[in-house]
Enzyme design. Structure first.
Site, PDB file in Angstrom:
ATOM      1  CE  LYS A 192      25.804 -30.687   5.860  1.00  0.00           C
ATOM      2  NZ  LYS A 192      25.198 -30.906   6.812  1.00  0.00           N
ATOM      3  CG  HIS A 216      12.460 -10.194  -8.731  1.00  0.00           C
ATOM      4  ND1 HIS A 216      11.805  -9.683  -9.941  1.00  0.00           N
ATOM      5  CD2 HIS A 216      13.638 -10.327  -8.325  1.00  0.00           C
ATOM      6  CE1 HIS A 216      13.054  -9.851 -10.131  1.00  0.00           C
ATOM      7  NE2 HIS A 216      13.959 -10.642  -9.331  1.00  0.00           N
ATOM      8  NE  ARG A 219      16.867  -6.832 -13.252  1.00  0.00           N
ATOM      9  CZ  ARG A 219      15.670  -7.451 -13.862  1.00  0.00           C
ATOM     10  NH1 ARG A 219      15.346  -6.651 -14.302  1.00  0.00           N
ATOM     11  NH2 ARG A 219      15.467  -7.923 -13.879  1.00  0.00           N
TER      12      ARG A 219
END
Length: 812
Positions: free
Chosen positions: A228, A625, A750
């Site tokens: 875009k 993480h 998770r």
């Protein structure tokens, strides 16, 4: 990146028309190449290959030969800027390289091995896709002829379908410019370019197709994904009568986009109607840079992404795949870095394409159905997904400023919904001096006494000065509030290609502003959106989880580089990893520069406060993480992680047994450890470290340890990632201990159906657990009432004693 110092020192840019020395971003889908016939002190051909942000250059004394028996001398010269690939003209005689330069050939090239190794070893093999030079070629350095002044190579054609007999067939067959059709004499004399004759009537402007905004891109092979762009929509029409460049509303902007008229006129066709976007700046463009370029006459680039008419044939009824093929054939011979370019297709699924674009700092992607015809107006056959929250608004008024030199404090914005002007908030940042100079007289000329809004006057407008709502602006924002107003608006520029009455922000407001509330002191939007359908967990509850566990989680995750798993539409939608903060992230998600393997520095995300965790959750983050090192000593890891990943057939008892084996081995080597159930199917064994060793030492220990353990029990364990080796075994993943690798953070959710949480446990507690995904947000109150097991072990360094213990243990 290479250096252009030698190029710059040899030239006076006040005297020569050659482009200035400017490095560009290396790489891209296609690497350009160009051959320029150069009548300097002697006639020769300059052969140039784009690599490392420059054009590697060789002077081929007799010109290239398509006869494989001919070995043409190619003398290495200074690197040239990539912009030189479009240069054709005459260099003044008194200047370096004085004489006429013709663009003899251009196209793109494929390296057939690592070019860096080839340059070092003196053997560069490549495949050319030019208008004249095609197929396989080789550049071979003449080692015996190398001296301090010249680096001599040979340019040799390989034997393939494009090889020809006859030493000079290639150069004798082509004596005019590949782009302008001029001879060397005509270029010297300044004759106008010989452009293709367009023999069919010039097509009339047609209404352009527009994309529908969605939270996430569609998936499947039926869609193709493109960048875009951040610029002005543009339709190029060419045929009898010349070239016209139109805005999205059909206004003739040939004068504004004047620099693109000549390149467009050079397209080799009888007639065409081409849809695309005009940008300025690098990558996908920058709207503010484009505004300045239009005023100053700086370079513009047109990215073509559709073809409505070609050579008199209407293509709008044909599928996108057929229109794209026609466009590729028309643009195939153009230089990849030229003013006219083909919009690249981003390979892979939509979520991956969007993630890659966001990670690169882009604006978003447009997904298009391959089998759909071209239809003017808004269509669901084109879907746009944004990385950056940005929309158009109408200026309805301005608030006065008390600062000297600033004509207003902020602009009051609105949009037209069902014919009524609706208040959309204000924008007070993003202006520079030029913006103020442009806006002040424009606002003064539109002044009116009454507020132009339909309905109640907004409280922000009590001291406002009102204007007739005619000016359209583009603004970035962090979110829409529940009332449908933007928060933290940033001005990007005026849009002159849209009429005020056409401006609607309904789609953006409905996408992002359904409900919001403050959680942990952070405004979170769409709190009622369900992101875990099976567990019934909402976005607000996800943010609430991170507010609750924030302090405990930050004990282990604060001030570390992060990779975030973002799922804007929940786990039933598309998810993607992101490690570089894009536009729109809150200030509480901070960035730090880290040097990567290639020597370049990139900004990585980190958080230091619970507000940072919640702010990331506001952006759709579910999982955090973390690196194994903190940012104050990024080259000294303070934790080692072994991820025990079982084959799908194994039960949790086998994983727990493997964890105990890892624990016993680490203890034998002098390291203490703690298990963490990951909320997935495995267990992490985490050993806290003193920061005395670097990444290589920690990685060496982890690999040696894992391989030794696997060798001792090969029926139960493996240290090899291969799925075939995992059959019936637990994989000891030691790769989490490489520089740049990450592992799930303690207390992170998770992105799995049950909304499980990764939780550190004691060794005794692990023995009693029945599954690794048994902890959920509702269990956190109890967990937080206990001391975190990860705080129990003593951190020890991987020094001489531990390495000797590892060696003894591995032999035992």
């Amino acid at each position: 990146m290479r250096s252009l110092d030698a190029y710059e020192k040899k030239r006076d840019f006040e005297a020569t028309p050659e482009p200035r020395a400017e490095l560009v971003e290396a790489g891209g889908d296609r690497l350009s190449f160009v051959v320029q016939k150069h009548d300097a002190s002697s006639m020769h051909y300059d052969f140039r290959l784009e690599w490392g942000g420059v054009l590697l250059s060789w002077a081929v004394t007799k010109g290239p030969s398509a006869d494989p028996s001919q070995k043409r001398l190619a003398v290495r010269t200074e690197d040239h800027p990539v912009a030189y690939g479009t240069f054709e003209g005459t260099i003044p005689e008194d200047e370096y390289g004085g004489g006429t330069v013709m663009l003899w050939d251009s196209g793109w090239w494929e390296p057939l091995h690592d070019p860096e190794e080839g340059l070092k070893d003196g053997k560069l093999h490549l495949r050319l896709h030019g208008a004249r030079m095609k197929g396989g070629w080789a550049l071979v350095r003449m080692e015996d002829e190398r001296d301090e002044k010249n680096e001599n190579w040979l340019l040799i054609k390989e034997r393939d379908d494009f090889a020809r007999d006859g030493a000079e067939v290639l150069t004798e067959s082509h004596k005019t410019s590949v782009t302008t059709g001029r001879t060397m004499r005509e270029i010297t004399e300044g004759k106008a370019p010989a452009l293709p004759s367009h023999n069919k009537p010039r097509p009339r402007f047609r209404k352009v197709q527009l994309a529908t905004l969605k939270d996430a891109p569609p998936e499947g092979k039926d869609w193709q994904h493109e960048a875009k762009f951040d610029g002005y929509r543009c339709v190029i029409a060419l045929g009898k009568g010349g070239v016209r460049l139109y805005s999205r509303n059909g206004k003739d902007w040939s004068d504004r986009f004047g620099a693109l008229c000549e390149p467009a006129a050079a397209l080799d066709c009888d007639s065409a109607l081409i849809d695309g976007e005009v940008i300025a700046g690098r990558g996908g463009g920058d709207f503010s840079t484009l505004q300045k370029a239009l005023k100053s006459g700086d370079a513009l680039t047109f990215h073509a992404f559709d073809c409505m008419v070609l050579d008199g044939e209407d293509l709008t009824g044909k599928p996108l795949s057929a229109r794209r093929k026609a466009l590729q054939e028309l643009f195939g011979g153009l230089p990849p870095r030229g003013p006219l370019r083909l919009s690249p297709i981003i390979e892979g699924e939509g979520a991956d394409a969007l993630a890659a674009m966001c990670d690169a700092g882009g604006e978003g992607i447009v997904s298009k159905r391959r089998d759909a015809p071209y239809r003017g107006g808004r269509s669901k056959a084109w879907i746009k997904s944004k990385c950056i929250r940005r929309a158009e608004f109408v200026i309805a008024g301005w608030s006065p400023s008390t600062k000297r030199g600033r004509p207003f404090a902020s602009l009051l914005l609105g949009s037209y919904e069902s014919g009524a002007l609706v208040f959309r908030g204000r924008v007070g940042t993003g202006f520079d001096e030029d913006d103020f100079k442009e806006l002040e007289p424009a606002l003064a000329s539109l002044a009116q006494r009454s507020a132009p809004f339909d309905g109640a006057l907004p409280t922000e407008g009590q001291d406002a000065n009102w204007v007739t709502p005619k000016l359209v602006v583009e603004a970035e924002y962090t979110e829409f509030t529940r009332e449908g107003r933007i928060r933290h608006g940033v001005y990007k520029g005026l849009r002159e290609d849209k009429e005020a009455r056409e401006v609607s922000a309904k789609a953006e407001a409905e996408t992002e502003g359904d409900d919001e509330r403050a959680i942990g002191g952070v405004r979170v939007s769409s709190v009622g959106r369900v992101v875990y359908p099976e567990a019934g967990l909402t976005k607000g509850e996800v943010a609430g989880h991170y507010a609750k566990v924030g302090k405990r989680m930050l004990t282990h995750a604060a001030d570390r580089p992060l990779s975030l798993l973002r799922c804007p539409d929940g786990i039933s939608g598309e998810c993607f990893f992101q490690k570089h903060a894009g536009k729109g992230f809150p200030d509480t998600v901070k960035t730090m520069p880290i040097e990567e393997k290639d020597g370049e520095r990139e900004d990585y995300m980190y958080v230091s406060t619970p507000e940072g965790l919640i702010g990331a959750a506001q952006m759709g983050t579910l999982e955090f993480h973390i690196w194994g090192a903190a940012r104050d000593r990024i080259e000294r890891p303070d934790r080692m992680v072994f991820d025990l990943d079982p084959d799908e057939e194994l039960d949790f008892k086998r994983v727990k047994a493997a964890a105990q084996q890892v624990r016993e081995g680490l203890t034998a080597c002098g390291l203490q450890s703690v298990p963490m159930v990951t909320g997935g199917k495995g267990v992490h064994v985490i050993a806290p470290l003193r920061r005395i060793s670097g990444w290589d030492t920690v990685k060496y220990f982890a690999r040696t340890f894992a391989e030794t353990l696997a060798d001792r029990d090969p029926d139960a364990l493996t240290a090899t990632m291969s799925k075939s080796k995992r059959k019936g075994r637990v994989f000891i993943d030691w790769l989490r201990n490489e520089r740049g690798a990450t592992a799930i953070a303690p207390y992170s959710l998770r992105a799995r159906p049950g909304a499980a949480v990764a939780v550190p446990v004691s060794w005794d507690e692990l023995d009693d657990l029945e599954r690794p995904d048994g902890f959920h947000p509702q269990d956190m109150k109890d967990r937080l009432s206990r001391r975190c097991p990860l705080l129990a072990p003593e951190a020890r360094g991987i020094g001489k004693g531990v390495l000797e213990a590892l060696e003894d243990w591995s032999k035992g």
